[in-house]
Design a protein around this motif. Structure first.
Motif, PDB file in Angstrom:
ATOM      1  N   PHE A   9       0.870  -1.163   0.000  1.00  0.00           N
ATOM      2  CA  PHE A   9       0.000   0.000   0.000  1.00  0.00           C
ATOM      3  C   PHE A   9       0.908   1.214   0.000  1.00  0.00           C
ATOM      4  N   VAL A  10       0.650   2.174  -0.881  1.00  0.00           N
ATOM      5  CA  VAL A  10       1.529   3.334  -0.986  1.00  0.00           C
ATOM      6  C   VAL A  10       0.683   4.604  -1.141  1.00  0.00           C
ATOM      7  N   SER A  11       1.111   5.662  -0.483  1.00  0.00           N
ATOM      8  CA  SER A  11       0.443   6.946  -0.666  1.00  0.00           C
ATOM      9  C   SER A  11       0.864   7.517  -2.018  1.00  0.00           C
ATOM     10  N   LEU A  12       0.159   8.507  -2.502  1.00  0.00           N
ATOM     11  CA  LEU A  12       0.483   9.099  -3.793  1.00  0.00           C
ATOM     12  C   LEU A  12       1.898   9.678  -3.807  1.00  0.00           C
ATOM     13  N   ASP A  13       2.392  10.112  -2.640  1.00  0.00           N
ATOM     14  CA  ASP A  13       3.763  10.638  -2.592  1.00  0.00           C
ATOM     15  C   ASP A  13       4.795   9.579  -2.191  1.00  0.00           C
ATOM     16  N   GLY A  14       4.422   8.286  -2.304  1.00  0.00           N
ATOM     17  CA  GLY A  14       5.390   7.207  -2.186  1.00  0.00           C
ATOM     18  C   GLY A  14       5.696   6.694  -0.796  1.00  0.00           C
ATOM     19  N   VAL A  15       4.875   7.028   0.195  1.00  0.00           N
ATOM     20  CA  VAL A  15       5.106   6.563   1.561  1.00  0.00           C
ATOM     21  C   VAL A  15       4.456   5.194   1.750  1.00  0.00           C
ATOM     22  N   VAL A  16       5.221   4.254   2.310  1.00  0.00           N
ATOM     23  CA  VAL A  16       4.705   2.900   2.479  1.00  0.00           C
ATOM     24  C   VAL A  16       4.673   2.425   3.927  1.00  0.00           C
ATOM     25  N   ASP A  17       5.260   3.134   4.840  1.00  0.00           N
ATOM     26  CA  ASP A  17       5.350   2.606   6.192  1.00  0.00           C
ATOM     27  C   ASP A  17       4.090   2.848   7.004  1.00  0.00           C
ATOM     28  N   SER A  18       3.969   2.095   8.073  1.00  0.00           N
ATOM     29  CA  SER A  18       2.955   2.275   9.112  1.00  0.00           C
ATOM     30  C   SER A  18       1.519   2.299   8.638  1.00  0.00           C
ATOM     31  N   PRO A  19       1.092   1.436   7.731  1.00  0.00           N
ATOM     32  CA  PRO A  19      -0.324   1.500   7.355  1.00  0.00           C
ATOM     33  C   PRO A  19      -1.250   1.159   8.505  1.00  0.00           C
ATOM     34  N   GLY A  20      -0.764   0.429   9.512  1.00  0.00           N
ATOM     35  CA  GLY A  20      -1.624   0.052  10.624  1.00  0.00           C
ATOM     36  C   GLY A  20      -1.417   0.850  11.887  1.00  0.00           C
ATOM     37  N   GLY A  21      -0.426   1.713  11.941  1.00  0.00           N
ATOM     38  CA  GLY A  21      -0.200   2.471  13.164  1.00  0.00           C
ATOM     39  C   GLY A  21       1.076   3.269  13.110  1.00  0.00           C
ATOM     40  N   PRO A  22       1.373   3.974  14.181  1.00  0.00           N
ATOM     41  CA  PRO A  22       2.535   4.873  14.196  1.00  0.00           C
ATOM     42  C   PRO A  22       3.859   4.184  14.523  1.00  0.00           C
ATOM     43  N   ALA A  23       3.991   2.910  14.217  1.00  0.00           N
ATOM     44  CA  ALA A  23       5.188   2.149  14.598  1.00  0.00           C
ATOM     45  C   ALA A  23       6.480   2.744  14.057  1.00  0.00           C
ATOM     46  N   GLU A  24       6.420   3.416  12.925  1.00  0.00           N
ATOM     47  CA  GLU A  24       7.641   3.986  12.342  1.00  0.00           C
ATOM     48  C   GLU A  24       7.954   5.371  12.892  1.00  0.00           C
ATOM     49  N   GLY A  25       7.092   5.884  13.763  1.00  0.00           N
ATOM     50  CA  GLY A  25       7.414   7.108  14.457  1.00  0.00           C
ATOM     51  C   GLY A  25       7.054   8.408  13.758  1.00  0.00           C
ATOM     52  N   HIS A  26       6.133   8.379  12.798  1.00  0.00           N
ATOM     53  CA  HIS A  26       5.678   9.645  12.235  1.00  0.00           C
ATOM     54  C   HIS A  26       4.171   9.792  12.443  1.00  0.00           C
ATOM     55  N   ARG A  27       3.704  11.005  12.399  1.00  0.00           N
ATOM     56  CA  ARG A  27       2.326  11.313  12.784  1.00  0.00           C
ATOM     57  C   ARG A  27       1.261  10.763  11.852  1.00  0.00           C
ATOM     58  N   SER A  28       1.627  10.304  10.662  1.00  0.00           N
ATOM     59  CA  SER A  28       0.635   9.815   9.709  1.00  0.00           C
ATOM     60  C   SER A  28       0.405   8.308   9.794  1.00  0.00           C
ATOM     61  N   GLY A  29       0.998   7.635  10.755  1.00  0.00           N
ATOM     62  CA  GLY A  29       0.812   6.194  10.897  1.00  0.00           C
ATOM     63  C   GLY A  29      -0.664   5.841  10.968  1.00  0.00           C
ATOM     64  N   GLY A  30      -1.049   4.775  10.297  1.00  0.00           N
ATOM     65  CA  GLY A  30      -2.439   4.341  10.269  1.00  0.00           C
ATOM     66  C   GLY A  30      -3.218   4.867   9.088  1.00  0.00           C
ATOM     67  N   TRP A  31      -2.551   5.446   8.111  1.00  0.00           N
ATOM     68  CA  TRP A  31      -3.212   6.125   6.999  1.00  0.00           C
ATOM     69  C   TRP A  31      -4.061   5.211   6.133  1.00  0.00           C
ATOM     70  N   VAL A  32      -3.774   3.926   6.031  1.00  0.00           N
ATOM     71  CA  VAL A  32      -4.565   3.037   5.175  1.00  0.00           C
ATOM     72  C   VAL A  32      -5.991   2.931   5.694  1.00  0.00           C
ATOM     73  N   ALA A  33      -6.146   2.892   7.012  1.00  0.00           N
ATOM     74  CA  ALA A  33      -7.457   2.684   7.611  1.00  0.00           C
ATOM     75  C   ALA A  33      -8.220   3.987   7.868  1.00  0.00           C
ATOM     76  N   GLU A  34      -7.616   5.119   7.598  1.00  0.00           N
ATOM     77  CA  GLU A  34      -8.251   6.395   7.932  1.00  0.00           C
ATOM     78  C   GLU A  34      -8.769   7.116   6.693  1.00  0.00           C
ATOM     79  N   GLY A  35     -10.049   7.427   6.701  1.00  0.00           N
ATOM     80  CA  GLY A  35     -10.616   8.313   5.695  1.00  0.00           C
ATOM     81  C   GLY A  35     -10.867   7.705   4.320  1.00  0.00           C
ATOM     82  N   ILE A  36     -10.638   6.409   4.137  1.00  0.00           N
ATOM     83  CA  ILE A  36     -10.870   5.770   2.847  1.00  0.00           C
ATOM     84  C   ILE A  36     -11.985   4.742   3.039  1.00  0.00           C
TER      85      ILE A  36
END
Length: 190
Positions: A9-36
């Motif tokens: 799963f990748v964001s339009l700007d190429g980010v692939v980490d933390s789709p399920g939570g903030p494990a990688e330490g940035h504020r956008s963790g969990g993005w796959v499950a949010e708002g889609i």
């Protein structure tokens, strides 16, 4: 020669980490499950990949995150008996998760190149963005199976290297769009 396929799963700007939570330490963790809006057909690629997967390859951190969960997950039961490989210079044999099928530790990109020359079908990489970048820089990734989400994160782990290297063309194998804004793209490398 076995294909090495990155799937994720990748964001339009190429980010692939933390789709399920903030494990990688940035504020956008969990993005796959949010708002889609969840549409099963948008995630059908994951099920389709099972038919092609003959082995799994992980980096150490992704292995340590996925193995204990996927081992007992009904959703990932088809992976249980597949051969698994972990590319790591630090993981020891006694750190491997028991009961999740055969697992081999590889120590170098050369070991991955040798694995690709062995008998068998496609080897899939889930997660493991750093591993994917490293292997892509070595010319070892053959295909990208991506679900691109309509979100810009600005921070996070990038799938693609920022190294100054020659342009690399990809060939579109398949694409599909979904009403929730997700786009499935499958690209062959080279």
């Amino acid at each position: 020669m076995r294909d090495l396929v990155y799937t994720g799963f990748v964001s339009l700007d190429g980010v692939v980490d933390s789709p399920g939570g903030p494990a990688e330490g940035h504020r956008s963790g969990g993005w796959v499950a949010e708002g889609i809006e969840f549409l099963p057909e948008a995630f059908a690629l994951k099920g389709e990949e099972l038919a092609d997967t003959t082995a799994l390859l992980f980096g150490r951190r992704s292995y340590e995150a996925f193995a204990p969960i996927w081992r007992d997950s009904d959703d990932h039961a088809a992976y249980k008996d597949l051969p698994k490989y972990v590319l790591s210079t630090t993981l020891s044999d006694d750190a491997l998760v028991e009961g999740w099928g055969p697992t081999t530790i590889l120590r170098s990109a050369g070991d991955v190149a040798d694995l690709k020359k062995s008998e068998g079908g496609a080897i899939f990489i889930h997660g493991s963005a750093e591993l994917a970048r490293r292997l892509a820089d070595e010319g070892l990734i053959d295909r990208y199976n991506l679900l691109v989400f309509p979100v810009l994160l600005g921070a996070g782990k990038s799938l693609f290297s920022r190294a100054d290297k020659d342009k690399q063309m990809l060939r579109l194998r398949e694409a599909e769009t979904y009403p929730n804004g997700i786009v499935k793209v499958i690209y062959d490398v080279g």
